[in-house]
Design an enzyme around this catalytic site. Sequence first.
Site, short mmCIF file in Angstrom:
data_model
loop_
_atom_site.label_atom_id
_atom_site.label_comp_id
_atom_site.label_asym_id
_atom_site.label_seq_id
_atom_site.Cartn_x
_atom_site.Cartn_y
_atom_site.Cartn_z
N CYS A 28 -5.58 -10.49 -2.86
CA CYS A 28 -4.20 -10.96 -2.75
C CYS A 28 -4.04 -12.19 -3.63
O CYS A 28 -4.95 -13.01 -3.74
CB CYS A 28 -3.88 -11.31 -1.29
SG CYS A 28 -2.14 -11.75 -1.05
N CYS B 204 -6.20 -17.66 5.12
CA CYS B 204 -6.41 -16.21 5.08
C CYS B 204 -7.64 -15.88 4.25
O CYS B 204 -7.78 -16.34 3.10
CB CYS B 204 -5.18 -15.52 4.49
SG CYS B 204 -5.41 -13.74 4.27
N CYS C 76 -2.77 -17.89 0.71
CA CYS C 76 -2.45 -18.62 1.94
C CYS C 76 -3.74 -19.28 2.41
O CYS C 76 -4.81 -18.68 2.39
CB CYS C 76 -1.89 -17.68 3.00
SG CYS C 76 -0.35 -16.90 2.45
N CYS D 167 -7.35 -9.88 12.96
CA CYS D 167 -6.32 -10.29 12.03
C CYS D 167 -6.83 -11.32 11.01
O CYS D 167 -7.42 -12.32 11.36
CB CYS D 167 -5.22 -10.93 12.86
SG CYS D 167 -3.64 -10.70 12.18
N CYS E 87 -3.28 -0.54 10.81
CA CYS E 87 -3.01 -1.66 9.91
C CYS E 87 -3.57 -1.29 8.54
O CYS E 87 -4.78 -1.07 8.41
CB CYS E 87 -3.69 -2.90 10.49
SG CYS E 87 -3.45 -4.37 9.50
N GLU F 146 -9.79 -2.23 3.39
CA GLU F 146 -10.02 -1.94 4.79
C GLU F 146 -8.75 -1.48 5.48
O GLU F 146 -7.65 -1.89 5.12
CB GLU F 146 -10.56 -3.19 5.50
CG GLU F 146 -11.91 -3.59 4.92
CD GLU F 146 -12.54 -4.80 5.61
OE1 GLU F 146 -13.60 -5.23 5.16
OE2 GLU F 146 -11.97 -5.32 6.58
N1 SAH Z 1 0.78 -10.73 2.67
C1 SAH Z 1 1.42 -10.23 3.83
C2 SAH Z 1 0.65 -9.17 4.54
C3 SAH Z 1 -0.74 -9.57 4.98
S1 SAH Z 1 -0.76 -9.69 6.69
C4 SAH Z 1 1.81 -11.35 4.74
O1 SAH Z 1 1.43 -12.48 4.48
O2 SAH Z 1 2.54 -11.13 5.69
C5 SAH Z 1 -1.08 -11.28 6.84
C6 SAH Z 1 -1.08 -11.68 8.28
O3 SAH Z 1 -2.44 -11.80 8.67
C7 SAH Z 1 -0.48 -13.02 8.42
O4 SAH Z 1 0.81 -13.01 8.89
C8 SAH Z 1 -1.31 -13.62 9.46
O5 SAH Z 1 -0.66 -13.36 10.64
C9 SAH Z 1 -2.55 -12.88 9.52
N2 SAH Z 1 -3.69 -13.71 9.20
C10 SAH Z 1 -4.21 -13.98 8.00
N3 SAH Z 1 -5.29 -14.77 8.14
C11 SAH Z 1 -5.46 -14.98 9.45
C12 SAH Z 1 -6.41 -15.67 10.22
N4 SAH Z 1 -7.45 -16.28 9.67
N5 SAH Z 1 -6.25 -15.69 11.55
C13 SAH Z 1 -5.24 -15.04 12.13
N6 SAH Z 1 -4.33 -14.34 11.46
C14 SAH Z 1 -4.43 -14.31 10.13
#
Ligand code: SAH
Length: 384
Positions: free
Chosen positions: A131, A138, A135, A359, A124, A111
Site C-alpha cells: 500500500c 498499519c 498510515c 485487523c 476480507c 492475504e
Molecule cells: N486502505 C483502506 C483499506 C485497508 S483496511 C483503508 O485504509 O481503509 C485498513 C483498516 O485496517 C483500517 O481502517 C484499520 O481499521 C485497520 N488497521 C490497520 N492497521 C491496524 C492495526 N495495526 N490495528 C488495528 N487495525 C488496523
Amino acid sequence: MNEIQLQIEENPASTVVIGTHPTNLLGLDRAGLEDFFEAIGEKKFRATQVMKWIHQLGVVDFQAMNNLSKSLRNQLTESSCIQNLEVSKDLLSTDGTRKWLLKLSDGNHIEAVFIPEEDRGTLCVSSQVGCALDCSFCSTGRQGFNRNLTAAEIISQVWLASQLLDEEKKPGRKITNVVLMGMGEPLLNFDNVVNAVRIMMDDFAYGLSKRRVTVSTAGVVPAMDRLGDTLDMRLAVSLHASNDTLRNDLVPVNKKYPLKELMAACRRFIDKQNSRSRITFEYVMLEGINDQPEQARELISLLRGIPTLMNLIPFNPFEDSGYRTPSKNAVSRFRSILHDSGMTTVVRKTRGEDIDAACGQLAGKIQDKSRRHRRFSEPRFGME
Ligand code: SAH
C-alpha cells in the site's frame, strides 16, 4: 492534475484482448463477458451461462460446461483461461477464522481472511500488493506499494474462499459479506475493484446485496465521488483522528484531502445512495494518541449530520510499531461518550490472533523487506 487522479485514470478497466494471449475470464464482469462473447461471434447470453459455471458451480474446465457447444468449448480452451491464485498457506484459527496466503503469478503474495460470526461470514479481501498510503499504525504500509491487483486477482480471493469453505461441509461457513479491508487502498485501484465488486453483486455470480459489500478507504476524496457515481454499495472510511493535526500524522493522505473535504465527500456519497445507507467509520484506538475523552467529543461534532456506524478497533500491535493498545477501560469510556451522543458505536473484536489474521496484520511476512527502503526514497503524491 494531481498524482492520485493520475493513478486512477492510468488504470483502465480490464479490456478484452483476444488473440495474443489467453483472456482470464475469471475477472470479467457481466458486461466484460458479453463483450468477450460478442467479439468471438457468440451470443451475449453466453456471459451469464459461463458466469454461473465459474462463480456458482466452481467449474474452471471449459470442457465440463455442458450447455455450451463442443466447438465453443474448444474455442474457449484455446483463446481463454480461468486462472486462479495459488494457495501458499491455509491457516485455521481456534476461533474459526481462516486465513489464506495467496501467491500471484509474479511471485508476490497477498492475504484474504474469512471471519465467521453468529449471523454472517465476512471475507476480507486485498486490493493491492502492499500500500502506498503509509498510515503510521498499519503493517501493510510498512512494506510499501508494489502493484495493483487485477480484477481477476481480487475476485479469485472470493472464488477460492467459497470453494474451500464449501469443502469444509460445515454449517455457518459461507461468505455472506465481503469487505475490501485487506491489503491496499481499494480506491487507488478503482476500475479493477469496481469490476470485482460487480461480480460479487451479480446474481449469476455471488449475488451479494449492496449492503453486504463494503469498500474501505483512507479517504481518497475524488475516488469516493467516483464510487458514489458508479455503484450503490457500502463505504467505510478509515478516520482514526478527530482533527487534521493528528490525522496528518496517522493517515498522511489527509494532507492532500483534509477532514473538511473528507466529511463533505461522505455527505455527497450518502446523498447519492438510497436513504437507509450510512457510512462506517473505522477508528483504530491508539493508547495516549487518540483515545482521550475530549477526542471522542471532537469526533461527535465532526460527524454531526452524517449517518454513522462507528467501528472502534483496538490497535493490534506488531513489531516496532511504536504504538500501544489502550486499556479496556479507556476503550469503553470512549465508546460510552460516542454512544451517549446517539452514535451507533461498536468495538471490534480481535479475531484470528493465533494465525496473524487480525485487523491490520496482513503484512505478508515473507515479503521482500527491501521495498521499504525503496519506498522512503520515492515521493508520495507530492506530500513530502
Ligand atoms: N486502505 C483502506 C483499506 C485497508 S483496511 C483503508 O485504509 O481503509 C485498513 C483498516 O485496517 C483500517 O481502517 C484499520 O481499521 C485497520 N488497521 C490497520 N492497521 C491496524 C492495526 N495495526 N490495528 C488495528 N487495525 C488496523
